[in-house]
Write an enzyme that holds these catalytic residues in place. Structure first.
Site, PDB file in Angstrom:
ATOM      1  N   SER A 159     -65.146 -65.663 117.018  1.00 52.76           N
ATOM      2  CA  SER A 159     -65.161 -67.120 117.101  1.00 52.76           C
ATOM      3  C   SER A 159     -66.443 -67.714 116.517  1.00 52.76           C
ATOM      4  O   SER A 159     -67.503 -67.082 116.554  1.00 52.76           O
ATOM      5  CB  SER A 159     -65.053 -67.568 118.561  1.00 52.76           C
ATOM      6  OG  SER A 159     -63.828 -67.180 119.104  1.00 52.76           O
ATOM      7  N   SER A 170     -69.507 -61.849 123.888  1.00 53.44           N
ATOM      8  CA  SER A 170     -69.862 -61.129 125.118  1.00 53.44           C
ATOM      9  C   SER A 170     -70.701 -59.909 124.752  1.00 53.44           C
ATOM     10  O   SER A 170     -70.514 -59.330 123.685  1.00 53.44           O
ATOM     11  CB  SER A 170     -68.612 -60.621 125.845  1.00 53.44           C
ATOM     12  OG  SER A 170     -67.621 -61.604 125.858  1.00 53.44           O
ATOM     13  N   GLU A 224     -56.441 -56.985 122.638  1.00 49.63           N
ATOM     14  CA  GLU A 224     -57.131 -57.857 123.593  1.00 49.63           C
ATOM     15  C   GLU A 224     -56.124 -58.550 124.501  1.00 49.63           C
ATOM     16  O   GLU A 224     -56.305 -58.634 125.707  1.00 49.63           O
ATOM     17  CB  GLU A 224     -57.966 -58.909 122.860  1.00 49.63           C
ATOM     18  CG  GLU A 224     -58.719 -59.810 123.833  1.00 49.63           C
ATOM     19  CD  GLU A 224     -59.632 -60.814 123.148  1.00 49.63           C
ATOM     20  OE1 GLU A 224     -59.303 -61.251 122.035  1.00 49.63           O
ATOM     21  OE2 GLU A 224     -60.659 -61.164 123.751  1.00 49.63           O
TER      22      GLU A 224
END
Lengths: 360, 388
Positions: B124, B156, B239
């Protein structure tokens, strides 16, 4: 291990859906709904020839000896077609007779149930959903007294299973003395409810104790859940089809996210509910320790998602969704009846909690 | 429908249970005492990296959905921690197995499985969220290398990671889906800056990552130059399988039931409050529905739509379970961080907040609804805006 319908099960459902499309198209349902003298005998006759009447009757009595999962799949198909068929007794009466009936009772009733010659109804609203308007039946010395409300198929049944106030079950012949029947007009005109009155009505005890009634309750909850599943699937299918065809602002309305997300939400609620209903039916036949809890959850959960889908699918149709011309309301009301019958979701969830020792 | 286990599978289940019983002292409170040793032990027995070939450091078993399920259930029942599951193991490794070169597989998979390399995912960007293919981080050719400039967000573990798998634009003149490459590089390469992104939980579960002329060999591209969109979709598929896992939801519901049985208000157990109990039962029905839906997706080839709804429904349900825990706790539900009255170390509060991130991340709820409607129900796509 396989969590999926077998080929036979998928075929049963598919062929029943095809039979219903021919025997009970919407015009036939509409005619039944509009005429109390219409008892839907042609539909029942056709379905009996198909084998529906004997679905749950053991093979040695002329039936097919299928389990509750097959019965639930049939119930789903009937709900999908809003078929004017009182199906509950078709499954519950053989189940009760098989599990609790004497050899004589089985030999007397099961062959006639299997052929479709006799239809059955079960009166158990009071001990399951709670008594309203002082209803309830008392058994004394082989005779029944009192009244039972909300009996699906009770207007025409030749055999009636009656649960008394203590949960004991009794067999009552359709022509028994002192048996009175009156229609309880309701929202769902595809399935008629009866109020039955008993005055010194002869009856035979069936099984002993509350346990058999609880099993009938579990099976009934699964069948109602499956009926809602089928009806809700049809409503979703109709909403999607309409959203693909209807144009506004120069576009099919299904291309607007405001509309397509409503459809996605309905599908997202419906798909997992299908797995829950399948499992509840499977547990009834194969995992008795979990059966009651799963039946309760299937009943309560399909009631909730059924309500959401019934209103949302109507809304996707816009104003036409409200009209008798389209007839979507037959499915809307079918889902509504399934929700209330034999306990609304709050009552059923309280029983689910009790079954796990989470409520007194 | 046949939910009985074959004798072979029943024996396998007993084997897993015996293993867990023998090694129950090697973890406490759901975490291994020595994470790398636990990981090695699990791989050696085939309870982690089960289907990854031996030459890449895995156990090398044939894929078997039911054995995988049996392992998952046995570990949950025993309260034992699963193998490591960072983004490297759950997303990069399957992607490399599918599209990586032999050299890339041998170099990266074994140390990743062993827990020696932690990865982060550079997907992203500030201007490329739901519209991921709009990403602008550019990779300009310079001899045998690319020079990468731009920025990523929602990354993350970027602060702990040694490596990143990243989407960059290598072909700026091509249509947006065709100009992307999937590339690997060390996080200590000069020109990379990581800034923690603190969220409403008070912690920095995410980071922003900035790139200024970061030099990366062209050989680090996975799956071919300009093929990054297809490669990324391989990874996203893995995911979405992770988010909304019904086993995790079931474990959380069990914890909520224990909480409601143990906690009292005015001397009355929370479970004895009929309103809270009714909400609990509503959620329990949903948890069962998702559990059986999950079982169905493993073994029913007609379950296409059932698969598409897992992320949307599962993440929402997790949030609702946490929300009921907060409501049941009443005023105790507002406590956080530490203190003598805090329950479960503030885990319910953290979940209640962080779960919103999971509803949004990995394809927002709204994107999920588009996918369900378009791929599952065949509804038409939104007309494209000219020039976008």
């Amino acid at each position: 291990m396989r969590f999926a319908l077998s080929e036979d099960q998928a075929m049963l459902q598919d062929s029943l859906a095809k039979a219903l499309a021919a025997l009970s198209p919407l015009e036939r349902v509409r005619a039944f709904a509009g005429d109390l003298k219409d008892r839907g005998e042609d539909v029942w006759q056709g379905l009996s020839e198909f084998g529906l009447a004997g679905l749950a009757v053991p093979e040695e009595f002329g039936g097919q000896g299928l389990g509750l999962l097959e019965a639930a799949l049939a119930s789903e198909a009937l709900g999908a077609a809003v078929a004017p068929v009182p199906f509950m007794g078709v499954v519950l009466a053989p189940l009760a007779l098989t599990r609790g009936g004497s050899a004589a009772q089985q030999a007397d009733w099961l062959p006639r149930l299997a052929s479709g010659e006799v239809t059955a109804a079960v009166a158990m609203s009071e001990p399951v959903a709670g008594a309203r308007d002082d209803a309830g039946v008392t058994a004394l010395g082989g005779k029944l007294a009192g009244k039972a409300l909300f009996v699906p198929g009770g207007m025409a049944a030749g055999l009636i299973l009656v649960a008394d106030r203590t949960g004991g079950l009794h067999l009552v012949r359709g022509d028994a003395a002192g048996l009175g029947r009156s229609l309880m007009p309701g929202i769902d005109e595809t399935r008629r409810l009866a109020e039955l009155t008993f005055a010194e009505t002869p009856a035979e005890p069936l099984g002993n104790g509350r346990d058999l009634l609880d099993r009938l309750r579990d099976a009934a909850w699964v069948l109602l859940a499956a009926d809602t599943l089928g009806a809700a699937q049809t409503m979703l299918d109709k909403a999607v089809a309409y959203a693909k065809e209807r144009k506004q602002f120069g576009r099919t309305i299904g291309s607007f996210q405001a509309v397509k997300h409503l459809c996605a939400e309905m599908a997202a609620e419906l798909e997992p509910a299908r797995a829950l209903v399948w499992y509840a039916a499977y547990a009834f036949d194969h995992a008795p320790d979990e059966a009651a809890l799963m039946a309760a959850h299937a009943k309560a959960h399909t009631s909730e998602i059924g309500r959401f889908i019934a209103r949302t699918a109507t809304e996707v149709h816009g104003g036409i969704g409200m009209t008798d011309l389209l007839g979507l309301h037959y499915w809307f009301k079918r889902i509504g009846l399934n929700r209330q019958l034999l306990g609304g979701p709050e009552r059923v969830r309280e029983i689910a909690a009790r079954l796990q020792g989470l409520a007194a | 429908m046949d939910l009985t286990l074959t004798p072979e599978l029943a024996a396998f289940r007993d084997e897993v249970r015996a293993f867990l019983d023998a090694h129950r002292h090697e973890h406490e409170a759901g975490a291994p005492k020595d994470p790398k040793a636990w990981q090695r032990l699990l791989i050696a027995h085939g309870y982690a990296a089960r289907t990854i070939p031996r030459e890449y450091g895995g156990y090398g078993a044939e894929p078997d959905i039911l054995k995988g399920r049996i392992i998952a259930e046995a570990f949950i029942a025993a309260g034992a921690p699963r193998g490591m599951a960072g983004q490297g193991i759950s997303m990069l490794v399957p992607t490399l197995l599918e599209v990586g070169s032999e050299d890339q597989k041998r170099r990266w998979i074994p140390p990743t499985l062993a827990g020696d390399i932690i990865w982060c995912q550079g997907y992203s960007e500030p201007g490329a969220g739901s519209d991921l293919a709009n990403l602008q981080t550019k990779a300009v050719e310079d001899g045998d290398d690319f020079l990468i400039s731009g920025s990523k967000i929602w990354t993350s573990t970027a602060a702990q990671a040694q490596m990143m798998f990243c989407l960059v634009r290598t072909e700026p003149d091509k249509p947006k889906h065709e100009g992307i490459s999937y590339i690997l590089f060390p996080m200590d390469t000069p020109g990379i800056e990581v800034r923690p992104l603190k969220t409403m939980t008070g912690q920095a579960e995410f980071n922003e990552v900035f790139f200024t002329d970061v030099r990366v060999p062209k050989a680090n591209v996975v799956g071919g130059r300009g093929r990054g969109w297809q490669v990324a979709n391989t990874t996203l598929k893995h995911e979405r399988g992770m988010l909304g896992d019904p086993n995790a939801t079931e474990a959380r519901l069990k914890a909520l039931i224990e909480l409601m049985k143990a906690e009292t208000v005015d001397g009355q157990r929370l479970i004895d409050n009929p309103v809270l109990r009714d909400r609990l039962m509503q959620l329990q029905a949903r948890v069962f529905a998702m559990k059986f839906n999950g079982l169905r997706t493993l073994t029913d080839e007609t379950a296409g739509l059932a698969r598409l709804v897992v992320k949307l429904q599962g993440c929402e349900l997790n949030h609702q379970v946490a929300a009921l825990a907060i409501d049941a706790l009443g005023e105790l539900g507002v406590l956080y961080r530490e203190g003598p009255h805090l329950r479960a170390k503030g885990g319910w509060q953290w979940n209640y907040m962080f779960d919103l991130g999971l509803i949004i991340g990995g394809g927002t709820a709204q994107i999920q609804k588009n996918i369900i409607a378009e791929r599952g129900l065949g509804l038409p796509r939104e007309p494209k805006v000219v020039g976008a």
